[in-house]
Structures are given as structure tokens and as C-alpha cells.
Design a protein around this motif. Structure first.
Motif, PDB file in Angstrom:
ATOM      1  N   TRP A   1      11.914   9.399  38.057  1.00  0.00           N
ATOM      2  CA  TRP A   1      10.987   8.217  39.144  1.00  0.00           C
ATOM      3  C   TRP A   1       9.460   9.158  39.740  1.00  0.00           C
TER       4      TRP A   1
ATOM      5  N   THR B   1       6.611  11.219  43.332  1.00  0.00           N
ATOM      6  CA  THR B   1       7.196  12.436  43.832  1.00  0.00           C
ATOM      7  C   THR B   1       6.325  13.484  44.137  1.00  0.00           C
TER       8      THR B   1
ATOM      9  N   THR C   1      14.337   5.653  44.127  1.00  0.00           N
ATOM     10  CA  THR C   1      13.946   6.628  42.852  1.00  0.00           C
ATOM     11  C   THR C   1      15.392   6.864  41.564  1.00  0.00           C
TER      12      THR C   1
END
Length: 122
Positions: free
Chosen positions: A46, A60, A104
Motif C-alpha cells: 500500500w 505509507t 492498507t
């Protein structure tokens, strides 16, 4: 529902690329779109997500300060501006529509684009 990515290519370290994700088939703006990437031999990772109705974003840690996700609701398009690219950013990049669960996880997304390749190399 269809998602189509574009904008990938080859760039030198420190360069920039802008990816686009054209979304069709949704009747409202109440959905989220995420970007993932998958490097050869690695799991899908992700990268970022945006909420199409209120514009909330998430990234991220490895791309914070370098990548920016945005939306153009009039064109049903999600953009990923990638600056200061590094060789470790090399991957196939996918956009996907979020369904439910942890945002995610690839398992939380139900519709995916075909992917676009980004190569960062000197």
C-alpha cells in the motif's frame, strides 16, 4: 466499475512522474481510492489513499513528503504525483477502489486497474 492507470515510465533517481487513475462506474463520490505498488519478487504494498468525498489522504511512511495524492472529481480521476524518486520506488503501480477493512491491505479493495510500470534507474 473500471479503473485505468496511466503515466508510468522510466526516470532517473531524483526525477518525477505523475500517475493517473481514471475511475468509472460509480454513481457518487462516497468512495476511496488507493494506490499500491508491487516490485518484482515482493508483495503488493500500500502506498496511499484518498477519500473522494472529503479529500482525506494517507501515505505509507516511505513516500511521505515525496508523493502527493489528489483527486479531480469532475473527471473522476485520482492523481499520484511522485517526486524525488528513488530506485526502490521501482514497481508496477496499481490503483484500486476501497471496499472495507484495513485500508492498507490489498484484501480490502475489490476493483483494480491493470497497473502501470515505474522504473527508477540511472
Amino acid at each position: 466499475v473500471q479503473l485505468v492507470e496511466s503515466g508510468g515510465g522510466s526516470v532517473r533517481p531524483g526525477g518525477s512522474l505523475r500517475l493517473s487513475c481514471a475511475v468509472s462506474g460509480f454513481e457518487s463520490d462516497r468512495y476511496c481510492v488507493g494506490w499500491f505498488r508491487q516490485a518484482p519478487g515482493k508483495e503488493r504494498e500500500w502506498v496511499s489513499q484518498i477519500s473522494m468525498d472529503d479529500g482525506r489522504t494517507a501515505y505509507t511512511d516511505s513516500v511521505k513528503g515525496r508523493f502527493t495524492i489528489s483527486r479531480d472529481n469532475a473527471r473522476n480521476t485520482v492523481l499520484l504525483q511522485m517526486n524525488s524518486l528513488k530506485p526502490e520506488d521501482t514497481a508496477v503501480y496499481y490503483c484500486a477502489q476501497y471496499y472495507s477493512g484495513g485500508f492498507t491491505s490489498p484484501l480490502s479493495y475489490d476493483y483494480w486497474g491493470q497497473g502501470t510500470l515505474v522504473t527508477v534507474s540511472s
